[in-house]
Write a protein that holds these residues in place. Structure first.
Motif, PDB file in Angstrom:
ATOM      1  N   PRO A 295      67.818  11.637  58.677  1.00 50.37           N
ATOM      2  CA  PRO A 295      66.366  11.955  59.242  1.00 50.37           C
ATOM      3  C   PRO A 295      65.853  13.330  58.802  1.00 50.37           C
ATOM      4  O   PRO A 295      64.794  13.748  58.833  1.00 50.37           O
ATOM      5  CB  PRO A 295      66.644  11.989  60.903  1.00 50.37           C
ATOM      6  N   GLN A 296      66.793  14.230  58.349  1.00 48.06           N
ATOM      7  CA  GLN A 296      66.378  15.516  58.114  1.00 48.06           C
ATOM      8  C   GLN A 296      66.446  15.677  56.340  1.00 48.06           C
ATOM      9  O   GLN A 296      67.416  15.982  55.713  1.00 48.06           O
ATOM     10  CB  GLN A 296      67.503  16.543  58.559  1.00 48.06           C
ATOM     11  N   GLN A 297      65.257  15.126  55.822  1.00 43.39           N
ATOM     12  CA  GLN A 297      65.065  15.511  54.566  1.00 43.39           C
ATOM     13  C   GLN A 297      63.606  16.159  54.113  1.00 43.39           C
ATOM     14  O   GLN A 297      62.682  15.858  54.871  1.00 43.39           O
ATOM     15  CB  GLN A 297      64.906  13.920  53.820  1.00 43.39           C
ATOM     16  N   SER A 298      63.665  16.839  53.089  1.00 41.33           N
ATOM     17  CA  SER A 298      62.538  17.443  52.499  1.00 41.33           C
ATOM     18  C   SER A 298      61.665  16.402  51.901  1.00 41.33           C
ATOM     19  O   SER A 298      62.214  15.195  51.686  1.00 41.33           O
ATOM     20  CB  SER A 298      62.812  18.561  51.352  1.00 41.33           C
ATOM     21  N   TYR A 299      60.551  16.655  51.593  1.00 41.89           N
ATOM     22  CA  TYR A 299      59.753  15.540  50.951  1.00 41.89           C
ATOM     23  C   TYR A 299      60.126  15.420  49.421  1.00 41.89           C
ATOM     24  O   TYR A 299      60.145  13.901  49.317  1.00 41.89           O
ATOM     25  CB  TYR A 299      58.428  16.178  50.751  1.00 41.89           C
ATOM     26  N   THR A 328      57.181  20.866  48.080  1.00 43.84           N
ATOM     27  CA  THR A 328      57.875  19.581  48.595  1.00 43.84           C
ATOM     28  C   THR A 328      59.411  19.989  49.005  1.00 43.84           C
ATOM     29  O   THR A 328      60.336  18.863  49.316  1.00 43.84           O
ATOM     30  CB  THR A 328      58.179  18.858  47.215  1.00 43.84           C
ATOM     31  N   SER A 329      59.786  21.297  49.009  1.00 42.23           N
ATOM     32  CA  SER A 329      61.000  21.657  49.520  1.00 42.23           C
ATOM     33  C   SER A 329      61.120  21.655  51.096  1.00 42.23           C
ATOM     34  O   SER A 329      62.309  21.749  51.601  1.00 42.23           O
ATOM     35  CB  SER A 329      61.557  22.770  48.917  1.00 42.23           C
ATOM     36  N   ILE A 330      59.976  21.572  51.823  1.00 44.97           N
ATOM     37  CA  ILE A 330      59.796  21.694  53.140  1.00 44.97           C
ATOM     38  C   ILE A 330      60.158  20.438  53.824  1.00 44.97           C
ATOM     39  O   ILE A 330      60.153  19.437  53.162  1.00 44.97           O
ATOM     40  CB  ILE A 330      58.563  22.456  53.778  1.00 44.97           C
ATOM     41  N   LEU A 331      60.589  20.396  55.149  1.00 42.11           N
ATOM     42  CA  LEU A 331      61.142  19.388  55.823  1.00 42.11           C
ATOM     43  C   LEU A 331      60.066  18.371  56.129  1.00 42.11           C
ATOM     44  O   LEU A 331      59.137  18.713  56.544  1.00 42.11           O
ATOM     45  CB  LEU A 331      61.744  19.796  57.151  1.00 42.11           C
ATOM     46  N   PHE A 332      60.333  16.930  55.775  1.00 43.21           N
ATOM     47  CA  PHE A 332      59.370  15.910  56.258  1.00 43.21           C
ATOM     48  C   PHE A 332      59.497  15.540  57.688  1.00 43.21           C
ATOM     49  O   PHE A 332      60.547  15.466  58.140  1.00 43.21           O
ATOM     50  CB  PHE A 332      59.560  14.697  55.290  1.00 43.21           C
ATOM     51  N   ILE A 333      58.399  15.682  58.374  1.00 44.56           N
ATOM     52  CA  ILE A 333      58.156  15.575  59.762  1.00 44.56           C
ATOM     53  C   ILE A 333      57.049  14.722  59.995  1.00 44.56           C
ATOM     54  O   ILE A 333      55.913  14.537  59.267  1.00 44.56           O
ATOM     55  CB  ILE A 333      58.057  16.830  60.676  1.00 44.56           C
ATOM     56  N   ALA A 334      56.985  13.997  61.128  1.00 41.74           N
ATOM     57  CA  ALA A 334      55.696  12.995  61.358  1.00 41.74           C
ATOM     58  C   ALA A 334      55.568  12.966  62.808  1.00 41.74           C
ATOM     59  O   ALA A 334      55.011  12.011  63.395  1.00 41.74           O
ATOM     60  CB  ALA A 334      55.962  11.895  60.903  1.00 41.74           C
TER      61      ALA A 334
END
Length: 334
Positions: A295-299, A328-334
């Protein structure tokens, strides 16, 4: 995590009263309202019937609830097996410009900074001739509602007008297109490579591909294909690809935090397939699998995860695009 403050980029300009102005956007913290619209169309009884799209819509709905805390009351699901006529994915129910109750309008209504809106589409996608010069390949991308044979497709310019333009800075829209020819299906002008860099038009490569396409079309006796390939070659030679990109960035950039994950490039198809014994779209399956595993991935990491999951069985290459230049190195959240 995404930074809180406004992000400035591009050239500074003199605005009214001699004030310095600069383009900006703002990342969403995704801690406000959460709303989702999921569309799955199997086209029952039609010539190109699909099998996995309704499953995709329901799977994404469950995943959003489980992984990101979306509430069922804040999600609208349109599928062509629905009993309620308002939940059938017709053109009017999805995106009628004359109906304020259409689902796309509902999704963005009342949007505020730090809200998180989620759009998912699984169904047929295609292309039509670009009329406003914002596409470097000369074609707009489209999606097909269940009644497209009677009422037509929905073009990317319309989807952008409805779902991107009204959003304020700091509001997130995450879109997933599990459909053919969907690389730029939301007309977001910044497309990213697996190295996390903005893709720029490669005029030499485009010219080479156009030449190869013309040769292979001629070998098949497809004179229409020869004509379109040569037209593309001429367009590339005159630099209209670059003009289209500049126009798209000038007119489709947004201070809102809009992201699109698409199942393939504009020139590719997306697979309707089977995974774990169930019919599914390959992109929807890959998205759920990648984030369930980690679940913890960058873009950038997530784009590579999607590519890795699909690479072994499918030729399609998922794409990441944005309404603004992004880290694109920040965390993908939604």
């Amino acid at each position: 995590m995404p930074p809180n403050q406004q992000q400035f980029y591009g050239p500074q300009m003199q605005g009214p009263n001699q004030q310095t102005q600069q383009p900006y956007f703002q990342y969403s913290q995704c801690n406000g309202k959460k709303k989702a619209l999921c569309i799955g169309i199997n086209y029952f009884g039609q010539e190109a019937e699909l099998r996995g799209c309704i499953n995709d819509a329901n799977n994404i709905k469950q995943f959003l609830s489980r992984q990101f805390g979306y509430r069922e009351d804040d999600m609208v699901i349109l599928t062509d097996d629905a009993r309620d006529p308002r939940q059938i994915p017709t053109r009017d129910n999805i995106a009628s410009l004359s109906l304020t109750l259409a689902a796309m309008q509902w999704l963005v209504r009342g949007a505020s900074p730090n809200d998180s809106l989620f759009f998912h589409y699984s169904g047929h996608g295609g292309q039509t001739k670009d009329l406003d010069g914002d596409e470097d390949d000369g074609y707009d991308e489209v999606i097909y509602p269940v009644d497209f044979q009677a009422n037509g497709h929905i073009v990317d310019d319309i989807m952008h007008e409805i779902m991107i333009k009204p959003l304020p800075a700091g509001c997130r829209l995450t879109a997933i297109f599990d459909s053919c020819h969907s690389g730029s299906a939301l007309d977001l002008p910044y497309i990213y490579s697996t190295e996390g860099k903005i893709k720029e038009p490669n005029l030499a490569a485009e010219a080479g591909q156009g030449l190869m396409s013309a040769v292979s079309s001629y070998a098949r006796g497809d004179m229409g294909g020869v004509f379109s390939s040569v037209t593309g070659l001429l367009k590339t030679a005159t630099g209209s690809s670059q003009k289209a990109e500049q126009y798209a960035r000038a007119t489709k950039t947004s201070p809102a935090d809009c992201i699109s994950w698409s199942g393939c490039k504009d020139s590719q198809t997306s697979a309707d397939t089977q995974e774990a014994g169930r019919a599914t779209g390959a992109m929807s399956y890959a998205f759920i699998s990648a984030l369930s595993q980690n679940p913890q991935q960058s873009y950038q990491q997530l784009l590579n995860s999607l590519r890795d999951i699909l690479r072994s069985k499918y030729s399609q290459k998922p794409q990441l695009s944005s309404s603004h230049p992004m880290d694109t190195s920040i965390l993908f959240i939604a």
